[in-house]
Scaffold this active site. Structure first.
Site, PDB file in Angstrom:
ATOM      1  N   ASP A  79     -13.793 -30.629 -20.627  1.00 42.16           N
ATOM      2  CA  ASP A  79     -14.643 -31.826 -20.477  1.00 42.16           C
ATOM      3  C   ASP A  79     -14.457 -32.818 -21.619  1.00 42.16           C
ATOM      4  O   ASP A  79     -15.099 -33.872 -21.634  1.00 42.16           O
ATOM      5  CB  ASP A  79     -16.126 -31.428 -20.358  1.00 42.16           C
ATOM      6  CG  ASP A  79     -16.692 -30.771 -21.619  1.00 42.16           C
ATOM      7  OD1 ASP A  79     -15.911 -30.449 -22.541  1.00 42.16           O
ATOM      8  OD2 ASP A  79     -17.927 -30.576 -21.680  1.00 42.16           O
ATOM      9  N   GLY A  80     -13.591 -32.489 -22.592  1.00 42.11           N
ATOM     10  CA  GLY A  80     -13.366 -33.389 -23.715  1.00 42.11           C
ATOM     11  C   GLY A  80     -14.426 -33.288 -24.793  1.00 42.11           C
ATOM     12  O   GLY A  80     -14.296 -33.896 -25.847  1.00 42.11           O
ATOM     13  N   HIS A 110     -16.278 -29.919 -25.318  1.00 45.47           N
ATOM     14  CA  HIS A 110     -16.246 -28.536 -25.807  1.00 45.47           C
ATOM     15  C   HIS A 110     -14.951 -28.208 -26.545  1.00 45.47           C
ATOM     16  O   HIS A 110     -14.968 -27.445 -27.512  1.00 45.47           O
ATOM     17  CB  HIS A 110     -16.432 -27.553 -24.638  1.00 45.47           C
ATOM     18  CG  HIS A 110     -17.846 -27.400 -24.204  1.00 45.47           C
ATOM     19  ND1 HIS A 110     -18.487 -28.332 -23.415  1.00 45.47           N
ATOM     20  CD2 HIS A 110     -18.757 -26.423 -24.441  1.00 45.47           C
ATOM     21  CE1 HIS A 110     -19.726 -27.935 -23.189  1.00 45.47           C
ATOM     22  NE2 HIS A 110     -19.914 -26.778 -23.802  1.00 45.47           N
ATOM     23  N   ASP A 152     -19.333 -24.298 -16.847  1.00 46.31           N
ATOM     24  CA  ASP A 152     -20.495 -23.986 -17.697  1.00 46.31           C
ATOM     25  C   ASP A 152     -21.602 -24.997 -17.405  1.00 46.31           C
ATOM     26  O   ASP A 152     -22.331 -25.446 -18.294  1.00 46.31           O
ATOM     27  CB  ASP A 152     -20.099 -24.009 -19.184  1.00 46.31           C
ATOM     28  CG  ASP A 152     -21.120 -23.315 -20.083  1.00 46.31           C
ATOM     29  OD1 ASP A 152     -21.944 -22.552 -19.573  1.00 46.31           O
ATOM     30  OD2 ASP A 152     -21.097 -23.556 -21.306  1.00 46.31           O
ATOM     31  N   GLU A 197     -24.201 -13.847 -18.565  1.00 42.88           N
ATOM     32  CA  GLU A 197     -23.700 -14.304 -19.865  1.00 42.88           C
ATOM     33  C   GLU A 197     -24.723 -13.863 -20.912  1.00 42.88           C
ATOM     34  O   GLU A 197     -25.681 -14.549 -21.207  1.00 42.88           O
ATOM     35  CB  GLU A 197     -23.526 -15.824 -19.860  1.00 42.88           C
ATOM     36  CG  GLU A 197     -22.780 -16.324 -21.081  1.00 42.88           C
ATOM     37  CD  GLU A 197     -22.643 -17.837 -21.133  1.00 42.88           C
ATOM     38  OE1 GLU A 197     -22.132 -18.335 -22.141  1.00 42.88           O
ATOM     39  OE2 GLU A 197     -23.053 -18.525 -20.168  1.00 42.88           O
ATOM     40  N   HIS A 211     -28.060 -19.952 -26.598  1.00 37.69           N
ATOM     41  CA  HIS A 211     -28.795 -18.767 -26.114  1.00 37.69           C
ATOM     42  C   HIS A 211     -29.984 -18.464 -27.042  1.00 37.69           C
ATOM     43  O   HIS A 211     -29.931 -18.741 -28.246  1.00 37.69           O
ATOM     44  CB  HIS A 211     -27.870 -17.549 -26.033  1.00 37.69           C
ATOM     45  CG  HIS A 211     -26.857 -17.655 -24.936  1.00 37.69           C
ATOM     46  ND1 HIS A 211     -26.811 -16.797 -23.863  1.00 37.69           N
ATOM     47  CD2 HIS A 211     -25.843 -18.539 -24.744  1.00 37.69           C
ATOM     48  CE1 HIS A 211     -25.822 -17.146 -23.066  1.00 37.69           C
ATOM     49  NE2 HIS A 211     -25.215 -18.198 -23.577  1.00 37.69           N
ATOM     50  N   HIS A 246     -15.414 -19.177 -22.009  1.00 39.85           N
ATOM     51  CA  HIS A 246     -15.182 -20.514 -22.594  1.00 39.85           C
ATOM     52  C   HIS A 246     -14.424 -20.428 -23.920  1.00 39.85           C
ATOM     53  O   HIS A 246     -14.971 -20.615 -24.994  1.00 39.85           O
ATOM     54  CB  HIS A 246     -16.448 -21.374 -22.672  1.00 39.85           C
ATOM     55  CG  HIS A 246     -17.700 -20.747 -23.191  1.00 39.85           C
ATOM     56  ND1 HIS A 246     -17.760 -20.045 -24.374  1.00 39.85           N
ATOM     57  CD2 HIS A 246     -18.964 -20.750 -22.691  1.00 39.85           C
ATOM     58  CE1 HIS A 246     -18.996 -19.653 -24.587  1.00 39.85           C
ATOM     59  NE2 HIS A 246     -19.746 -20.064 -23.575  1.00 39.85           N
TER      60      HIS A 246
END
Length: 380
Positions: free
Chosen positions: A245-246, A248, A271, A128, A140, A213
């Site tokens: 996941d609620g 992101h 992730d 990534e 990042h 994502h």
């Protein structure tokens, strides 16, 4: 038959249909027969719960206290895999976040050695970065974001590290370089990108066929500029990873993607970061600290930094919160990622000839057992 084992389950999801009273034989790690309307025999291993294809996670940064960037070794890879096996993951791409080229090489060596040693569940590697957009870098590190060089090509051309997936920003990588990666058998996903629609489309035309994502760290769909999100939703031949996941992505926004894309073109990813499978609530991340609070990972610099999602929870959320049928939720965690990563001839479904990778779920969709190649890897 050498290395043969028989199993019985009252309920099996084979990747397409729910089957009752199934007896199946596993020989040398593969399913050699599968019969419905059978009865439990004394020699059978009785699987009590719903048996479904094992989950396949194409974006796993860490787990069990280990981060691939900090532990680019066979031991690090094993630790991450073991943590996720508790939650039904039977195959994964350990994922390296943007880092120095030396760390990329170490991670590649770790995966190559894991494959030689037969570490269960390791099927390749996901890089990534580091060819990302600074504007959409998320967690990042900007200091490691760079153009592609001969050193990276040397790693990408390796044939001993399984399936390679690369996430890149198309504004920073030429379409001909995307095409070169694709010609090497690499899966190219667009992500961490601020590209406009036209630039993203050029990369898709060059062979990029995935989006990392979806919605997160990419230019949004707006009325006058479709952005990378618009490119993802419009191109039917592309696949999208989705973090359910609620935190992101809103659950309604997840629904929109699943509605917009053809069946099979949205798959679940975690992730995941080091705290998965531990009680840790913070970890060191390059020059920062990431803290867990209310199920959310936040870096000291303020942005979301991966997740503590596991695949079983992703399936549960997709079914219960996004209101997707159970069979489709399970396919999004197994068949669809297998198809995207070109692994569906081996894994992703429970059919004769496929690898015996499966998960046993209770009525609440919690993992009771995880099996890889017919071997019990985890039991609750």
């Amino acid at each position: 038959m050498s290395g043969s084992k028989t199993f019985f389950a009252a309920r099996v999801f084979d990747g397409q249909n729910f089957l009752d009273n199934v007896r199946f034989t596993v020989t040398d790690g593969k399913i050699t027969s599968l019969d419905c309307q059978s009865q439990l025999a004394p020699e059978d291993t009785h699987l009590r719960g719903l048996v479904a294809p094992g989950f396949i996670d194409l974006q796993v940064n860490g787990g069990g206290g280990a981060l691939l960037n900090s532990s680019p070794s066979v031991e690090g890879v094993q630790t991450i895999m073991a943590a996720h096996a508790k939650y039904g993951t039977t195959a994964m791409l350990p994922t390296l976040i943007t880092d120095k080229v030396e760390v990329m090489a170490q991670a590649a060596d770790a995966v190559a050695n894991a494959l030689v040693e037969g570490v269960a569940g390791i099927v390749g590697i996901h890089f990534e970065g580091p060819h990302l957009s600074v504007a959409k870098k998320g967690a990042h590190s900007e200091e490691f974001i760079r153009p592609i060089s001969a050193e990276e090509w040397h790693i990408l051309e390796r044939k001993d590290i399984g399936q390679i997936l690369v996430t890149l920003a198309p504004e920073n990588v030429l379409p001909e370089d995307v095409a070169r990666m694709v010609s090497l058998g690499i899966k190219v996903c667009l992500g961490h990108t601020n590209a406009d629609f036209a630039t993203a489309q050029k990369a898709v035309n060059a062979g990029a066929d995935g989006f990392t994502h979806l919605y997160n760290a990419m230019s949004p769909l707006t009325s006058r500029e479709p952005g990378v999100v618009g490119c993802a939703l419009l191109n039917d031949n592309t696949s999208c990873g989705l973090i359910v996941d609620g935190h992101h992505v809103d659950y309604a926004t997840c629904q929109i993607a699943i509605k917009a894309k053809p069946a099979g073109k949205v798959f679940l990813v975690t992730d995941a970061m080091p705290p998965v499978g531990t009680y840790d609530n913070e970890f060191a991340f390059f020059d920062r600290t990431v803290t867990l609070s209310d199920g959310k990972l936040t870096s000291t610099t303020g942005e979301l930094a991966g997740s503590v999602l596991d695949m079983a929870s992703a399936v549960k959320n997709t079914h219960q919160k996004v209101n997707i049928a159970l069979d489709e939720s399970l396919r999004m965690a197994s068949l669809y990622p297998a198809q995207y990563a070109k692994l569906d001839n081996q894994i992703g479904a429970l059919n004769q000839g496929k690898q015996a990778d499966f998960v046993v779920l209770d009525t609440e969709l919690n993992v009771e057992q995880t099996w890889i190649k017919g071997q019990l890897i985890f039991s609750h």
